[in-house]
Scaffold this motif. Structure first.
Motif, PDB file in Angstrom:
ATOM      1  N   PHE A  79     -39.847  -4.849  85.092  1.00 20.86           N
ATOM      2  CA  PHE A  79     -39.925  -5.966  84.261  1.00 20.86           C
ATOM      3  C   PHE A  79     -40.494  -7.007  85.389  1.00 20.86           C
ATOM      4  O   PHE A  79     -39.902  -7.236  86.295  1.00 20.86           O
ATOM      5  CB  PHE A  79     -38.723  -6.357  83.818  1.00 20.86           C
ATOM      6  CG  PHE A  79     -38.055  -5.700  82.737  1.00 20.86           C
ATOM      7  CD1 PHE A  79     -38.310  -5.853  81.637  1.00 20.86           C
ATOM      8  CD2 PHE A  79     -37.273  -4.496  83.168  1.00 20.86           C
ATOM      9  CE1 PHE A  79     -37.706  -5.191  80.275  1.00 20.86           C
ATOM     10  CE2 PHE A  79     -36.772  -3.505  82.206  1.00 20.86           C
ATOM     11  CZ  PHE A  79     -36.978  -4.113  80.847  1.00 20.86           C
ATOM     12  N   CYS A  80     -41.638  -7.813  84.895  1.00 28.52           N
ATOM     13  CA  CYS A  80     -42.204  -8.905  85.528  1.00 28.52           C
ATOM     14  C   CYS A  80     -41.622 -10.257  85.054  1.00 28.52           C
ATOM     15  O   CYS A  80     -41.980 -10.587  83.902  1.00 28.52           O
ATOM     16  CB  CYS A  80     -43.541  -9.090  85.711  1.00 28.52           C
ATOM     17  SG  CYS A  80     -44.469 -10.203  86.131  1.00 28.52           S
ATOM     18  N   PRO A 101     -43.911   2.017  83.666  1.00 32.27           N
ATOM     19  CA  PRO A 101     -44.057   1.217  82.584  1.00 32.27           C
ATOM     20  C   PRO A 101     -43.778  -0.248  82.903  1.00 32.27           C
ATOM     21  O   PRO A 101     -42.657  -0.379  83.636  1.00 32.27           O
ATOM     22  CB  PRO A 101     -43.275   1.582  81.248  1.00 32.27           C
ATOM     23  CG  PRO A 101     -42.889   3.190  81.607  1.00 32.27           C
ATOM     24  CD  PRO A 101     -42.976   3.109  83.123  1.00 32.27           C
ATOM     25  N   VAL A 102     -44.425  -1.307  82.437  1.00 33.14           N
ATOM     26  CA  VAL A 102     -44.192  -2.508  82.758  1.00 33.14           C
ATOM     27  C   VAL A 102     -44.073  -3.432  81.653  1.00 33.14           C
ATOM     28  O   VAL A 102     -44.893  -3.507  80.390  1.00 33.14           O
ATOM     29  CB  VAL A 102     -45.512  -3.127  83.632  1.00 33.14           C
ATOM     30  CG1 VAL A 102     -46.658  -3.043  82.814  1.00 33.14           C
ATOM     31  CG2 VAL A 102     -45.348  -4.605  84.050  1.00 33.14           C
ATOM     32  N   VAL A 103     -43.169  -4.324  81.558  1.00 34.77           N
ATOM     33  CA  VAL A 103     -42.680  -5.280  80.455  1.00 34.77           C
ATOM     34  C   VAL A 103     -42.749  -6.483  81.108  1.00 34.77           C
ATOM     35  O   VAL A 103     -41.985  -7.044  82.111  1.00 34.77           O
ATOM     36  CB  VAL A 103     -41.554  -5.069  79.836  1.00 34.77           C
ATOM     37  CG1 VAL A 103     -41.242  -6.212  78.698  1.00 34.77           C
ATOM     38  CG2 VAL A 103     -41.305  -3.681  79.384  1.00 34.77           C
ATOM     39  N   PHE A 104     -43.533  -7.692  80.662  1.00 32.01           N
ATOM     40  CA  PHE A 104     -43.537  -9.064  81.141  1.00 32.01           C
ATOM     41  C   PHE A 104     -42.511 -10.020  80.423  1.00 32.01           C
ATOM     42  O   PHE A 104     -42.438  -9.767  79.007  1.00 32.01           O
ATOM     43  CB  PHE A 104     -45.002  -9.579  81.046  1.00 32.01           C
ATOM     44  CG  PHE A 104     -45.757  -9.080  82.177  1.00 32.01           C
ATOM     45  CD1 PHE A 104     -45.922  -9.700  83.334  1.00 32.01           C
ATOM     46  CD2 PHE A 104     -46.490  -7.893  82.140  1.00 32.01           C
ATOM     47  CE1 PHE A 104     -46.471  -9.155  84.224  1.00 32.01           C
ATOM     48  CE2 PHE A 104     -47.483  -7.440  82.749  1.00 32.01           C
ATOM     49  CZ  PHE A 104     -47.578  -8.288  84.028  1.00 32.01           C
ATOM     50  N   LEU A 105     -41.705 -10.773  81.198  1.00 36.33           N
ATOM     51  CA  LEU A 105     -40.712 -11.507  80.452  1.00 36.33           C
ATOM     52  C   LEU A 105     -41.034 -13.084  80.472  1.00 36.33           C
ATOM     53  O   LEU A 105     -41.350 -13.647  81.342  1.00 36.33           O
ATOM     54  CB  LEU A 105     -39.376 -11.537  81.313  1.00 36.33           C
ATOM     55  CG  LEU A 105     -38.675  -9.916  81.321  1.00 36.33           C
ATOM     56  CD1 LEU A 105     -37.619  -9.820  82.142  1.00 36.33           C
ATOM     57  CD2 LEU A 105     -38.475  -9.373  79.928  1.00 36.33           C
ATOM     58  N   GLU A 180     -34.533  -7.509  72.548  1.00 39.55           N
ATOM     59  CA  GLU A 180     -35.763  -6.590  72.847  1.00 39.55           C
ATOM     60  C   GLU A 180     -35.602  -6.011  74.257  1.00 39.55           C
ATOM     61  O   GLU A 180     -36.042  -4.760  74.597  1.00 39.55           O
ATOM     62  CB  GLU A 180     -36.911  -7.524  72.658  1.00 39.55           C
ATOM     63  CG  GLU A 180     -38.373  -6.614  72.772  1.00 39.55           C
ATOM     64  CD  GLU A 180     -39.445  -7.628  72.377  1.00 39.55           C
ATOM     65  OE1 GLU A 180     -40.489  -7.003  72.531  1.00 39.55           O
ATOM     66  OE2 GLU A 180     -39.246  -8.846  71.749  1.00 39.55           O
ATOM     67  N   ILE A 181     -35.130  -7.036  75.230  1.00 37.76           N
ATOM     68  CA  ILE A 181     -35.058  -6.647  76.516  1.00 37.76           C
ATOM     69  C   ILE A 181     -33.994  -5.257  76.705  1.00 37.76           C
ATOM     70  O   ILE A 181     -34.344  -4.403  77.451  1.00 37.76           O
ATOM     71  CB  ILE A 181     -34.546  -7.497  77.586  1.00 37.76           C
ATOM     72  CG1 ILE A 181     -35.605  -8.901  77.559  1.00 37.76           C
ATOM     73  CG2 ILE A 181     -34.336  -7.093  78.989  1.00 37.76           C
ATOM     74  CD1 ILE A 181     -35.307 -10.292  78.454  1.00 37.76           C
TER      75      ILE A 181
END
Length: 498
Positions: A79-80, A101-105, A180-181
């Motif tokens: 997570f970024c 996998p990457v998820v931006f916050l 969602e997170i």
């Protein structure tokens, strides 16, 4: 009563915040403020995962260091936290080196900035959305997939340095963002658990059910699971050592969990279970649980078709009770050798949504419902009341006789989860949200739940059949398309929301 035999694995989550190194000398306290936001995210995520927070990445040099560090921590997802503006060159190297996998916050600390008193430093503490397009462009050109969560940070108190209200935990934009997170975190936990999971395949697949056949190597390649091939003798070897005290304990457990039926008023083959049938089913259930523990299994798939009257026919006829008990304790059991549906059941169970073995039973055109159920194991954690145990004079389409489960899934929102295979050997997930409703069922010793979809059964079935599903599915409680689809994405598995 439903204590899990084998707990799931917690996701290993990588987390970092981004900023621009030239800001720190220009705006006193900004760096510490942003790091505080990052620590808040770390602590909140830590309720459901092992979190590895690198801290603030504000240069290309630190980005490369962070990517290497995440690799050493063996993270499942990164997570970024987009804390303020940052160059994309401070982000791209992380994900070129750590290819998880990457998820931006994009989580803004306040719902509204204080326009009259805001300074440039104050604005920079709230401009997390600013660098996201730049970063998205860089990742896209590097062919690195990504997702973004937008909303409010959800703090419970305002930092002293702030000129505005940052208490946003109760705002819907914060609630939605954190839901969602956590869906991403739980999906990562599912993937990690599957990578270490052992699925016991006992016997064979029901002859002629072509939709159920799968290549074990293909399943391991795409899901990470190990398939342990078992024989009936692997269960039978435990029977001789089952103690009467163990049978009594299993019978007590059964009497507490189930309602023992009388004779069915409609079906002559569905009778009150005999003492002999209950005793045998409980003895077999003890052996099944010993098998699961000794082989360290996460799921059990079974089917046996043998010559009438042999000892293994009697053994498999006692499976349904034990497999329902195992399913309730986090070891999903699927009949007819359906390994793919066992995976769907396992994923639903890991997410706390149940996952009961089902197929189309019949359509009720008066109520506009479709009955879903099966003659095999049932997930008792999602039962509408106490499941009923019936004695069966025969199992339709199978050998032997014994006890079977008659039950409904509790009323309310449900999601069906079908795991199928396409012509090119790829797995595909099919999800449908609907509602379990109060309606009559047959008293034939099978699980049956009346389900109402958002449209008439005929067009819904046409759309379902067009996706080439298997004829079994896992029924889960709750509307779970959003959560299930994140698992599919992390597994790089094609999925369809019907």
């Amino acid at each position: 009563m439903f204590k899990e035999i084998k707990p799931k694995k917690r996701a290993r989550v990588g987390l970092y915040s981004i900023g621009l190194d030239v800001y720190w000398k220009q705006f006193k306290g900004l760096r510490e403020r942003l790091e505080g936001y990052g620590t808040f995210i770390e602590e909140k995520m830590g309720t459901e995962a092992e979190v590895f927070y690198y801290g603030l990445v504000d240069s290309e040099y630190k980005a490369r260091s962070a990517g290497e560090w995440f690799n050493t921590q063996n993270v499942d997802i990164v997570f970024c936290h987009s804390a303020t503006y940052a160059n994309s060159s401070s982000v791209l190297p992380i994900h070129q080196i750590c290819q998880k996998p990457v998820v931006f916050l994009n989580l803004q600390p306040t719902d509204r900035i204080n326009y009259d008193h805001a300074t440039t430093g104050e604005w920079l503490a709230h401009c997390g959305a600013c660098p996201v397009p730049e970063v998205a462009n860089a990742l896209n050109r590097a062919e690195i997939p990504f997702r973004v969560v937008n909303g409010l940070l959800g703090l419970t108190e305002t930092p002293e340095i702030s000129t505005t209200n940052e208490v946003t935990a109760h705002f819907p934009e914060a609630t939605r963002a954190w839901e969602e997170i956590f869906e991403w975190v739980r999906a990562a936990s599912v993937v990690r658990t599957l990578q270490h999971a052992r699925f016991g395949f006992l016997g064979n697949t029901y002859s002629g059910m072509l939709d159920l056949y799968s290549d074990f190597t293909m399943l391991q390649a795409q899901l990470g699971i190990h398939v342990e091939v078992l024989e009936m003798c692997d269960v039978a070897k435990y029977l001789d050592n089952v103690k009467q005290t163990e049978i009594k304990e299993k019978l007590d457990e059964t009497m507490e969990m189930f309602e023992i039926s009388g004779d069915s008023p409609a079906d002559p083959i569905a009778k009150k279970p005999t003492d002999e049938q209950l005793h045998w089913a409980c003895k077999v259930a003890v052996a099944q649980e010993k098998l699961v523990k000794d082989y360290n299994l996460d799921s059990l798939i079974y089917y046996y078709h043998g010559a009438p009257g042999n000892e293994y026919e009697k053994l498999q006829a006692g499976f349904i009770l034990g497999n329902s008990l195992l399913t309730a304790k986090g070891i999903p059991a699927a009949g007819e050798g359906d390994l793919k549906t066992a995976v769907a059941m396992k994923i639903a169970d890991l997410l706390g949504t149940g996952g009961s073995y089902s197929e189309i039973v019949v359509v009720d055109y008066q109520d506009k419902t479709i009955l879903l159920g099966h003659d095999g194991p049932f997930h008792m954690k999602i039962a509408d009341g106490k499941p009923i145990l019936r004695g069966m004079g025969l199992y339709h389409g199978k050998q032997g006789d014994g006890v079977s489960v008659e039950a409904k899934v509790k009323k309310g929102p449900i999601t069906t989860f079908n795991l199928t295979q396409t012509f090119d050997g790829k797995l595909k997930m099919i999800f449908s949200e609907a509602k379990s409703v109060d309606g009559p069922i047959m008293k034939i010793g099978n699980t049956q739940t009346p389900v109402k979809f958002s449209e008439h059964p005929d067009p819904y079935l046409a759309r379902w059949f067009a996706e080439s599903p298997t004829h079994h599915c896992a029924m889960s409680v709750g509307h779970n398309q959003s959560q299930f689809s994140k698992v599919a994405e992390l597994l790089q598995c094609h999925y369809v929301n019907l």
